[in-house]
Design an enzyme around this catalytic site. Structure first.
Site, PDB file in Angstrom:
ATOM      1  N   GLU A 148      13.226   3.110 -30.582  1.00 40.44           N
ATOM      2  CA  GLU A 148      13.072   3.097 -29.114  1.00 40.44           C
ATOM      3  C   GLU A 148      11.812   2.363 -28.663  1.00 40.44           C
ATOM      4  O   GLU A 148      11.021   2.864 -27.868  1.00 40.44           O
ATOM      5  CB  GLU A 148      13.105   4.527 -28.573  1.00 40.44           C
ATOM      6  CG  GLU A 148      14.417   5.222 -28.921  1.00 40.44           C
ATOM      7  CD  GLU A 148      14.552   6.619 -28.334  1.00 40.44           C
ATOM      8  OE1 GLU A 148      13.561   7.164 -27.799  1.00 40.44           O
ATOM      9  OE2 GLU A 148      15.657   7.177 -28.413  1.00 40.44           O
ATOM     10  N   ASN A 189      15.902   0.649 -34.172  1.00 37.99           N
ATOM     11  CA  ASN A 189      16.972   1.448 -33.545  1.00 37.99           C
ATOM     12  C   ASN A 189      16.635   1.659 -32.071  1.00 37.99           C
ATOM     13  O   ASN A 189      15.466   1.851 -31.714  1.00 37.99           O
ATOM     14  CB  ASN A 189      17.000   2.800 -34.278  1.00 37.99           C
ATOM     15  CG  ASN A 189      18.162   3.690 -33.902  1.00 37.99           C
ATOM     16  OD1 ASN A 189      19.307   3.248 -33.885  1.00 37.99           O
ATOM     17  ND2 ASN A 189      17.876   4.957 -33.607  1.00 37.99           N
ATOM     18  N   HIS A 225      24.567   6.676 -27.233  1.00 37.96           N
ATOM     19  CA  HIS A 225      24.706   7.916 -26.452  1.00 37.96           C
ATOM     20  C   HIS A 225      25.399   7.505 -25.151  1.00 37.96           C
ATOM     21  O   HIS A 225      24.764   6.995 -24.234  1.00 37.96           O
ATOM     22  CB  HIS A 225      23.331   8.534 -26.184  1.00 37.96           C
ATOM     23  CG  HIS A 225      22.650   8.992 -27.435  1.00 37.96           C
ATOM     24  ND1 HIS A 225      23.144  10.034 -28.209  1.00 37.96           N
ATOM     25  CD2 HIS A 225      21.546   8.545 -28.077  1.00 37.96           C
ATOM     26  CE1 HIS A 225      22.349  10.203 -29.252  1.00 37.96           C
ATOM     27  NE2 HIS A 225      21.380   9.316 -29.206  1.00 37.96           N
ATOM     28  N   GLU A 254      23.956   6.883 -33.526  1.00 39.49           N
ATOM     29  CA  GLU A 254      23.834   8.229 -32.922  1.00 39.49           C
ATOM     30  C   GLU A 254      24.963   8.482 -31.920  1.00 39.49           C
ATOM     31  O   GLU A 254      24.727   8.984 -30.814  1.00 39.49           O
ATOM     32  CB  GLU A 254      22.481   8.378 -32.211  1.00 39.49           C
ATOM     33  CG  GLU A 254      21.290   8.102 -33.104  1.00 39.49           C
ATOM     34  CD  GLU A 254      19.939   8.314 -32.424  1.00 39.49           C
ATOM     35  OE1 GLU A 254      19.869   8.940 -31.353  1.00 39.49           O
ATOM     36  OE2 GLU A 254      18.931   7.845 -32.993  1.00 39.49           O
ATOM     37  N   ASP A 256      27.516   9.721 -29.482  1.00 45.91           N
ATOM     38  CA  ASP A 256      28.141  10.850 -28.784  1.00 45.91           C
ATOM     39  C   ASP A 256      28.570  10.339 -27.409  1.00 45.91           C
ATOM     40  O   ASP A 256      28.027   9.353 -26.916  1.00 45.91           O
ATOM     41  CB  ASP A 256      27.262  12.112 -28.716  1.00 45.91           C
ATOM     42  CG  ASP A 256      25.881  11.900 -28.133  1.00 45.91           C
ATOM     43  OD1 ASP A 256      25.674  10.953 -27.348  1.00 45.91           O
ATOM     44  OD2 ASP A 256      24.982  12.714 -28.464  1.00 45.91           O
TER      45      ASP A 256
HETATM   46  C1  XIL Z   1      17.107  14.376 -30.423  1.00 48.99           C
HETATM   47  C2  XIL Z   1      17.575  15.614 -31.165  1.00 48.99           C
HETATM   48  O1  XIL Z   1      18.985  15.595 -31.216  1.00 48.99           O
HETATM   49  C3  XIL Z   1      17.083  16.869 -30.491  1.00 48.99           C
HETATM   50  O2  XIL Z   1      17.377  18.012 -31.267  1.00 48.99           O
HETATM   51  C4  XIL Z   1      15.583  16.786 -30.266  1.00 48.99           C
HETATM   52  O3  XIL Z   1      15.160  17.903 -29.528  1.00 48.99           O
HETATM   53  C5  XIL Z   1      15.225  15.508 -29.525  1.00 48.99           C
HETATM   54  O4  XIL Z   1      15.718  14.399 -30.248  1.00 48.99           O
HETATM   55  N1  XIL Z   1      17.398   9.331 -29.762  1.00 48.99           N
HETATM   56  C6  XIL Z   1      16.956   9.579 -31.033  1.00 48.99           C
HETATM   57  C7  XIL Z   1      17.112  10.923 -31.616  1.00 48.99           C
HETATM   58  O5  XIL Z   1      16.544   8.635 -31.719  1.00 48.99           O
HETATM   59  O6  XIL Z   1      16.105  11.220 -32.530  1.00 48.99           O
HETATM   60  C8  XIL Z   1      17.172  11.993 -30.551  1.00 48.99           C
HETATM   61  O7  XIL Z   1      17.442  13.242 -31.177  1.00 48.99           O
HETATM   62  C9  XIL Z   1      18.211  11.636 -29.521  1.00 48.99           C
HETATM   63  C10 XIL Z   1      17.880  10.342 -28.840  1.00 48.99           C
END
Ligand code: XIL
Length: 461
Positions: A148, A189, A225, A254, A256
């Site tokens: 990020e 990422n 996401h 990641e 979802d």
């Molecule tokens: C999130 C986790 O799922 C949570 O449990 C935690 O509280 C915060 O982080 N981007 C990322 C992940 O790279 O590490 C994040 O994970 C979600 C967004």
């Protein structure tokens, strides 16, 4: 094969009920991995553990390998959670995706609040990378080295690292990681970079600069996401491809796809199409090596805590039952592996009615929920021909009956159920879909049950 022979082959296949593959088997057949984020605290839950072990061939620590977890005090490391994940992966013959080394978020307090000279901060960062990658040398195949790093406008985020060290912190982190494990693949990422936009353009230019400077970067992770109904598969595919064309591996890291809760059947169906679109985008890009979902079930997901009023973003529901999204992922892999219609089908035969796109229909018959004495089923049929009124038929297992149905008129004779269109969904364009659903009594329906449309068998699709 003649059409008659193909129909006969389908009939036989339909009665033999071969067990459906797991996600990991299906993904493996395409040469891709399918991973999940693993919540260390849930590994004691046997249902969670079993799904994580049987359905996935890659795992990412949801939190256990982040800086705050690993180095809570400066120079004092806690490997407990990371080690548990690595051990779990080894027991289950899985890859480990390391997440994450340098990130503005989830930093330990001493780092977040401490003041350090620039050279001290650079050493803190490279020491951390060196120690963690070295610890898991040979055990972790891929690392999110930097996470990020971008603002939405494509400029670099004003993290502590960027503010003090400038862009060079990124190259230094990658070089330290490469030195600590020359065989691990190193990724950058980010989120909101899935399609072409200002942010992904900024990322693209950075990666070009890193490559031209000889910085050891192997791939780009796209978090994904996403939001139900807001997923553009071809835009995702094109964006993955442009990064792949730089000679990089790309990963969906990641995934979802959230919705406003509560869910309903049409949101769940749309979510399934959206999952499928992301999977298809990856599968269409040969450099896309795998897909990781960010959580197994809606019960474990980070989404409701982060996006109030939204949730139900995962492939399994809060009772660890597979959702339509699960089946959509599975079918994306099985279709890509060249088995769109199940055993008995000849995909090369244009007359084979089971081949999607050459026959008249494909059907997705999904058990969205099941319990000892019943189930909820969603069926979506895609037709190649325009319809003005339709009749769909399928068989339920012995003793199972339709209790109530929606989006159609239902009748049952023995095992055979006939569904005709409702007043509002009888007109379907060529290439379009219609859907209906129902609840059963006396037992559960079978996922993937064959459906026919107007007397012609539809391919599983
Ligand atoms: C999130 C986790 O799922 C949570 O449990 C935690 O509280 C915060 O982080 N981007 C990322 C992940 O790279 O590490 C994040 O994970 C979600 C967004």
């Amino acid at each position: 094969m003649s059409a008659a022979a193909a129909t006969l082959a389908f009939g036989l296949a339909g009665t033999s009920q071969a067990a459906a593959p797991t996600l990991r088997e299906a993904a493996d057949a395409t040469g891709r991995f399918i991973g999940t984020a693993v919540n260390d605290g849930l590994l004691n839950n046997s249902t969670y553990r079993n799904i994580a072990a049987s359905e996935f061939d890659s795992v990412t620590a949801e939190n256990a390998m982040k800086w705050e977890a690993v180095e809570p005090q400066r120079g004092q490391y806690n490997w407990a959670g990371g080690d548990r994940l690595v051990q779990f992966a080894q027991q289950n013959d899985q890859l480990v995706y390391g997440h994450t080394l340098v990130w503005h978020s989830q930093m330990p307090q001493w780092l977040q609040n401490g003041s350090f000279s620039n050279s001290e901060l650079r050493t803190i960062m490279t020491d951390h990378v060196t120690t963690q990658v070295g610890r898991y040398r040979g055990d972790v195949q891929r690392w999110d080295v930097v996470n990020e790093a971008f603002n939405e406008d494509g400029s670099l985020r004003q993290s502590k690292f960027y503010q003090q060290l400038g862009e060079s912190y990124i190259a230094d982190a990658f070089r330290a990681a490469r030195a600590a494990d020359p065989n691990a693949k190193l990724f950058i990422n980010d989120y909101n970079t899935e399609v072409r936009n200002a942010k992904s353009d900024g990322l693209f230019r950075l990666v070009q600069r890193l490559k031209s400077q000889g910085v050891p970067i192997d791939g780009v992770g796209f978090q994904n996401h996403l939001i139900v109904g807001n997923v553009n598969g071809s835009a995702i595919q094109q964006n993955l491809q442009r990064f792949a064309d730089l000679g990089l591996e790309v990963v969906i890291t990641e995934l979802d796809i959230r919705m406003r809760t509560p869910s309903d059947s049409s949101k769940l169906q749309q979510q399934a199409r959206d999952y499928r679109a992301v999977a298809d985008a990856c599968l269409a890009v040969s450099a896309c090596s795998g897909i990781t979902v960010w959580g197994i079930s809606d019960r474990d997901s980070w989404v409701p805590d982060t996006f109030p009023g939204e949730g139900d973003a995962c492939p399994w529901d809060g009772n660890y039952q597979p959702k339509p999204a699960y089946h959509a992922l599975l079918t994306a892999f099985t279709d890509a592996a060249g088995d769109p219609g199940g055993p008995g089908e000849d995909p090369e035969d244009p007359e084979d009615p089971g081949e999607p796109g050459t026959g008249s229909c494909t059907a997705v018959f999904t058990v969205a929920n099941r319990w000892a004495t019943g189930s909820v089923v969603n069926v979506t049929v895609r037709t190649t021909q325009a319809l003005n009124g339709w009749r769909a038929e399928f068989d339920l297992p012995s003793g199972v009956t339709v209790a109530n149905g929606w989006n159609g008129g239902f009748s049952q004779s023995g095992a055979r159920v006939t569904v005709t269109n409702a007043a509002y969904n009888g007109t379907v364009a060529a290439g379009g879909t219609f859907s209906f659903g129902f609840q059963t009594n006396g037992g559960a329906a079978q996922d993937g049950t064959a459906v026919s449309l107007g007397g012609q068998r539809c391919a599983a699709g």
